[in-house]
Design a protein around this motif. Structure first.
Motif, PDB file in Angstrom:
ATOM      1  N   HIS A 180      -7.585   3.860  -1.295  1.00 32.56           N
ATOM      2  CA  HIS A 180      -6.756   2.689  -1.626  1.00 32.56           C
ATOM      3  C   HIS A 180      -5.462   2.557  -0.386  1.00 32.56           C
ATOM      4  O   HIS A 180      -5.310   1.437   0.138  1.00 32.56           O
ATOM      5  N   GLU A 181      -5.009   3.576  -0.135  1.00 28.26           N
ATOM      6  CA  GLU A 181      -3.882   3.516   0.656  1.00 28.26           C
ATOM      7  C   GLU A 181      -4.318   3.347   2.085  1.00 28.26           C
ATOM      8  O   GLU A 181      -3.889   2.774   3.063  1.00 28.26           O
ATOM      9  N   GLU A 202       1.668   3.036   1.721  1.00 28.37           N
ATOM     10  CA  GLU A 202       0.697   2.792   2.925  1.00 28.37           C
ATOM     11  C   GLU A 202       1.747   2.218   3.898  1.00 28.37           C
ATOM     12  O   GLU A 202       2.498   1.638   3.745  1.00 28.37           O
ATOM     13  N   ASN A 211      -6.860  -5.456  -1.432  1.00 24.85           N
ATOM     14  CA  ASN A 211      -7.062  -4.104  -1.103  1.00 24.85           C
ATOM     15  C   ASN A 211      -7.914  -3.562  -2.183  1.00 24.85           C
ATOM     16  O   ASN A 211      -8.836  -2.748  -2.303  1.00 24.85           O
ATOM     17  N   HIS A 248      -5.326   0.103   2.679  1.00 22.05           N
ATOM     18  CA  HIS A 248      -4.045  -0.683   3.064  1.00 22.05           C
ATOM     19  C   HIS A 248      -3.943  -1.152   4.604  1.00 22.05           C
ATOM     20  O   HIS A 248      -3.087  -2.112   5.221  1.00 22.05           O
ATOM     21  N   TYR A 269      -2.818  -6.114  -9.024  1.00 21.96           N
ATOM     22  CA  TYR A 269      -4.021  -5.222  -8.726  1.00 21.96           C
ATOM     23  C   TYR A 269      -5.409  -5.607  -9.211  1.00 21.96           C
ATOM     24  O   TYR A 269      -6.265  -5.962  -8.762  1.00 21.96           O
ATOM     25  N   GLU A 314      -2.266  -6.157  -2.489  1.00 28.72           N
ATOM     26  CA  GLU A 314      -2.813  -5.219  -3.349  1.00 28.72           C
ATOM     27  C   GLU A 314      -4.180  -5.805  -4.146  1.00 28.72           C
ATOM     28  O   GLU A 314      -5.095  -4.753  -4.291  1.00 28.72           O
TER      29      GLU A 314
HETATM   30 ZN   LIG Z   1      -1.569  -0.718  -2.780  1.00 27.19          ZN
END
Ligand SMILES: [Zn+2]
Length: 768
Positions: A432-433, A401, A458, A436, A523, A455
Motif C-alpha cells: 500500500h505505502e 507514504e 491506491n 502511494h 479506502y 487512498e
Molecule cells: Zn494510504
C-alpha cells in the motif's frame, strides 16, 4: 421470431396509449425533478475549460506552480530536536498575479495551543492505552510545533508574515507577476515527538533496552501550499487525520546526524563516498546487480554493535531530488539496510529496506522483495516507476507514504516469531505505502480535499498487487493459502459497511475529516467500486486501458475527481455517469433479487388481454391480424391441453406463419424454443447495477447472462425479461460469484430455498 414480437408489441402499444390517456384525465398533474439514475453528471461537475478539458485531460492552458527547496537540516539525537534553514524558490506559472504566499506549518498541529484536540466530540473512549491516558489527562500537552526564527528574502531582509495555526501567510514585497519567481528563507526548529505514544505520522520510536531511537521524519519543514485553478490557495487547516496538498519541485537537502547513524530519504545520495564505509560501498555495488535477492548493506551484527556507541561526532548526508512533491527521511544507528535491483521498463530501480533488528527475521526475509514486486505491479497498471529507488522503513504502528520512502508496521514478537496477521499485515502495508508513490506522490491529487483519490485508487491497485505478489511468491503464503488474503477489494468484503446503519455512512465524495468510518469511506468502498467496475461492469481490458490513461495523463500533475471520472469514460466509450453518481455521490447499496418467475404458453385462443381490449375498443376477433396469444400457466386463460415442451404446436397462427414464410430448408434452421418464461427482477437497493443471472436447466447445464445496468433506466424498482428457451429452467441465481456487493442475498435464488432447521434435517436423517 422477429415478427412474432412485432405483432405482440403493436397491440401492447395501442393499449398503453389508451391507458395513459385515461390516467391523465383522472390525476392532478404533478411535475417532478429529474431523479433518473442515468442522467448525466452536469449538475455535479464543473464546466470544462482551458485548464481542464472535457475529455478529462489537462487543458491547453493547464498550469502548475513549482516550489524548489534548498535545506540544511540538523537532527539532535540527544535532545530530540530538529532544526533547519531552508531557501524556497517559488515559481508562479499561473496566469494570476500573487500578493502573498501560503506556507504549511503542519507541525503546529502538535503545538501546545493546537486546536486539534478541541474538535473531538466523542467523549470518553471505552479503552485507552496507559500512555494515551497519561498524555491526554495527566500531563502538560507536548511542546511541539514550529519555532519560526526567521522569514527573510534572499538578502536577509525580514519579510512580514502571519501564522494562522498550521498556515503561514508571507507578504510579498511586491506582487509576484505571472511567470515570475520569488525566493525566501525560513529558519526553524521543533521538538520531535514520540510517534508511538503520540500517534504521529512522523517522530521517533524509543527502544528502552538499548536507549536508542529510530527517527522517521516527515512534514518537518515549512512547505508551500498549492495554488491552482480549482482552489486558488489550498490553505485549509491541517487538523491531523487528513493529508496533504503539495506542489512539485526540486530539492537539495543536507542532513546532519550523529556519525554512527545511517540515513535514507527522498532523492539521490550525492556524497555516498563520504558517508559509506568501503565495505558498504562494495555491497552497494553488488546490490545494483542483484535482481533476485536483497544484498545487505549494513548487517544486523553491525547495527547491533553500534547500539551502545552514541557517537559525539556528526556526518552530513546530501540528497538531491527532482520533481517530487515532498521530502522525508529516516535515520538511526539501529538500522539494518538492504537493497536489490528491479527492472522497470529498461531501467534499474533499487528496492530498499531499513529496519531495526526488532523487525527481524520478517523484515530481512520479505520487505525488499515486497517493494520490488509492488513496483512491477503498479508500473503495469499505470506507468513505469520514474524514480530511481523505493524505500520501505519499518516503524512501529506506522503506515505512511512520501516520495521514494514510506513507513510500515509489522513487528514480530520479541523471540522473532510472528502470526499470519502480522506477516500479511506487513506485506499489505508495504504494498500500500510503496503504491502511494504512484497515487498521490506522482499522480498528485489534493489529499486535503479528496481522500479517496489517492487512498481509494491506491487501495484498488494494492489489491491487484497483493494478488500478483501471492502468485510470484507462493513461498510467502502460509500453508493452506492459495492466494494473498486481501482485506479490501473483493466485493463481498464491503457488504457489512454498505448495508450498515445509514446514519454513519457518507458518500465517497466527502472530505475525509468529515466522515464516520474513514477506512471504509475513503479506502474500502472506492477500491471496491473500482474493482467491481473493472471485473463486472467494464471488463479488465477496457478498464485497465482507461485507468492507465488517467495515470499517464496526470503523472506529475494535479488531477481533480472530474478529471478521473471523465478520463475513464473518454478512454473507454463507457457512459459511467450512473456508476459515479451511485457509488461516489450517494450512500445507496446494491440489492437485486428475483421477484417471481412465470411460465408462459402460446395459444390459438384469444386471451383475457385481447378480449378486454376488444370489449373496450368495440372491435371483433375476426378483424384482427393473426396473433400469437400468450398465456400464463395457471391463469384463467390457461387450460390443461396446452402442451408442455413445445411452443409452436399450441398456436395455429405461429404454425401457419412459419409454413407460409419459410421453405422446409429454412425451417430446419429456425430455432423452436420449447419453454417461455417471464422473469421479474426486483431491486430493493438504490444502486443500479448489471443483473448477473445464472440459469440452470433441467439437464443440469447452466449459463450466466449479464444484463447491463441500463436495464433499470425506465423502472428503478423492477424489470422483467421474456425468455424463450430450449430447455426447462429449474433454478435461477443472481450474482452467483458474489461480485456486485449485494447486501441481501435472501432474494437472489429462485425457487426460494427453504432454510431447513437443524431439527428438520435431523428428522430427515432418521427417516432415510
Ligand atoms: Zn494510504
Amino acid at each position: 421470431m422477429v415478427r412474432f414480437k412485432y405483432y405482440f408489441l403493436s397491440v401492447f402499444f395501442v393499449s398503453t396509449a389508451a391507458f395513459a390517456q385515461n390516467q391523465e384525465k383522472q390525476e392532478v398533474k404533478k411535475g417532478h425533478t429529474n431523479t433518473n439514475k442515468f442522467r448525466q453528471l452536469y449538475d455535479e461537475f464543473s464546466t470544462p475549460n482551458m485548464y481542464r478539458a472535457a475529455s478529462g485531460a489537462p487543458g491547453t492552458a493547464y498550469y502548475q506552480q513549482q516550489a524548489d527547496y534548498k535545506m540544511d537540516i540538523v537532527l539532535d539525537d540527544k535532545n530530540q530536536k530538529i532544526s533547519g534553514y531552508e531557501t524556497v524558490t517559488y515559481t508562479n506559472n499561473s496566469p494570476d498575479d500573487l500578493k502573498y504566499l501560503w506556507v504549511q506549518l503542519d507541525q503546529n498541529m502538535r503545538a501546545k495551543d493546537s486546536k486539534s484536540p478541541l474538535i473531538e466530540g466523542s467523549g470518553v473512549s471505552d479503552v485507552l492505552r496507559p500512555s494515551q491516558f497519561v498524555s491526554n489527562f495527566m500531563k502538560e500537552p507536548f511542546d511541539g510545533g514550529f519555532n519560526i526564527q526567521e522569514v527573510s528574502d534572499t538578502s536577509g531582509k525580514p519579510l512580514t508574515y502571519m501564522i494562522n495555526r498550521t498556515m503561514m501567510r508571507i507578504e510579498l514585497p511586491e506582487v509576484l507577476k505571472s511567470g515570475g519567481k520569488f525566493s525566501f528563507n525560513v529558519k526553524w526548529w521543533y521538538n520531535i515527538n514520540d510517534h508511538v505514544d503520540g500517534r504521529g505520522r512522523s517522530g521517533y520510536e524509543y527502544f528502552p533496552k538499548d536507549g536508542n531511537r529510530t527517527y522517521i521524519i516527515a512534514q518537518f519543514f515549512p512547505r508551500m501550499a498549492v495554488y491552482n485553478d480549482v482552489e486558488g490557495w489550498q490553505n485549509t487547516q491541517f487538523w491531523g487525520r487528513e493529508e496533504f496538498a503539495l506542489p512539485f519541485g526540486d530539492y537539495e537537502v543536507n542532513i546532519t546526524v550523529p556519525s554512527d547513524h545511517i540515513l535514507d530519504g527522498t532523492g539521490r545520495l550525492t556524497n555516498r563516498k563520504e558517508v559509506f564505509s568501503k565495505k558498504m560501498m562494495e555491497r552497494y555495488e553488488q546490490a545494483q546487480k542483484s535482481y533476485d535477492k536483497p544484498v545487505v548493506i549494513v548487517t544486523q551484527e553491525e547495527a547491533a554493535a553500534k547500539e551502545g556507541q552514541f557517537a559525539e561526532t556528526t556526518k552530513t548526508w546530501k540528497l538531491k531530488a527532482e520533481n517530487v512533491r515532498d521530502f522525508a527521511f529516516a535515520t538511526s544507528r539501529k538500522y539494518i539496510w538492504d537493497m536489490m535491483a528491479v527492472k522497470i521498463g529498461d531501467r534499474d530501480v533499487m528496492a530498499v529496506s531499513l529496519y531495526a533488528k526488532e523487525g527481524n527475521p520478517l523484515w530481512g526475509d520479505w520487505s525488499t522483495k515486497v517493494v520490488a514486486s509492488t513496483l512491477e505491479s503498479y508500473s503495469r497498471m499505470t506507468f513505469d516507476y520514474p524514480y530511481h529507488k523505493a524505500i520501505s522503513v519499518h516503524a512501529k504502528e506506522q503506515g505512511m507514504e512520501y516520495p521514494m520512502i514510506c513507513w510500515n508496521y509489522g513487528r514480530p514478537n520479541a523471540d522473532g516469531t510472528y502470526s499470519d496477521r502480522t506477516k500479511y499485515g506487513m506485506m499489505g502495508v508495504i504494498i500500500h505505502e510503496v503504491g502511494h508513490n504512484f497515487f498521490p506522490m506522482i499522480v498528485n491529487s489534493d489529499e486535503r480535499q479528496w481522500t479517496w483519490m489517492d487512498e481509494g485508487l491506491n487501495t484498488f491497485v494494492q489489491y491487484v498487487a497483493e494478488q500478483d505478489f501471492g502468485k510470484k511468491h507462493p513461498e510467502a503464503l502460509s500453508v493452506g493459502h492459495d492466494n494473498f488474503p486481501s482485506d479490501r477489494g473483493p466485493a463481498k468484503m464491503i457488504v457489512p459497511y454498505m448495508g450498515g446503519d445509514q446514519n454513519f455512512i457518507a458518500p465517497i465524495m466527502s472530505k475525509g475529516i468529515n466522515v464516520y468510518q474513514f477506512g471504509n469511506n475513503a479506502y474500502g468502498k472506492p477500491a471496491t467500486a473500482l474493482n467491481i467496475l473493472r471485473e463486472t461492469v467494464m471488463g479488465p481490458e477496457l478498464f485497465d486501458y482507461a485507468f492507465r490513461e488517467y495515470a499517464q495523463r496526470w503523472m506529475f500533475k494535479h488531477p481533480t475527481p472530474e478529471d478521473f471520472f471523465r478520463t475513464m469514460e473518454d478512454a473507454s466509450a463507457f457512459d459511467l455517469d450512473w456508476y459515479w453518481r451511485g457509488w461516489f455521490y450517494t450512500t445507496d447499496w446494491v440489492d437485486i433479487g428475483i421477484k417471481d418467475v412465470k411460465k408462459y404458453f402460446v395459444s390459438s385462443k384469444p386471451n383475457k388481454y385481447i378480449k378486454d381490449y376488444l370489449a373496450k375498443s368495440g372491435g371483433s376477433v375476426n378483424n384482427l391480424v393473426p396473433l400469437v396469444f400468450m398465456v400464463e400457466e395457471g391463469s384463467e386463460d390457461y387450460s390443461e391441453d396446452l402442451k408442455e415442451g413445445t411452443l409452436v404446436d399450441n398456436s395455429t397462427s405461429l404454425k401457419e406463419y412459419l409454413m407460409d414464410n419459410f421453405t422446409p430448408e429454412e425451417r430446419k434452421n429456425i430455432k423452436e424454443p420449447k419453454y417461455f418464461y417471464n422473469i421479474t427482477f426486483e431491486k430493493p437497493g438504490g444502486l443500479v447495477m448489471p443483473i448477473i443471472a445464472k440459469y440452470t436447466y433441467a439437464d443440469g447445464t447452466s449459463e450466466t447472462v449479464t444484463y447491463p445496468a441500463q436495464i433499470w433506466r425506465l423502472n428503478d424498482n423492477e424489470v422483467s425479461k421474456a425468455i424463450a428457451s430450449d430447455k426447462e429452467i429449474v433454478s435461477i441465481e443472481i450474482d452467483p460469484k458474489e461480485e456486485t456487493a449485494d447486501v441481501d442475498t435472501s432474494n437472489n435464488i429462485w425457487p426460494k430455498q427453504e432454510v431447513k432447521s437443524e431439527f428438520d434435517q435431523f428428522k430427515q436423517k432418521i427417516k432415510s
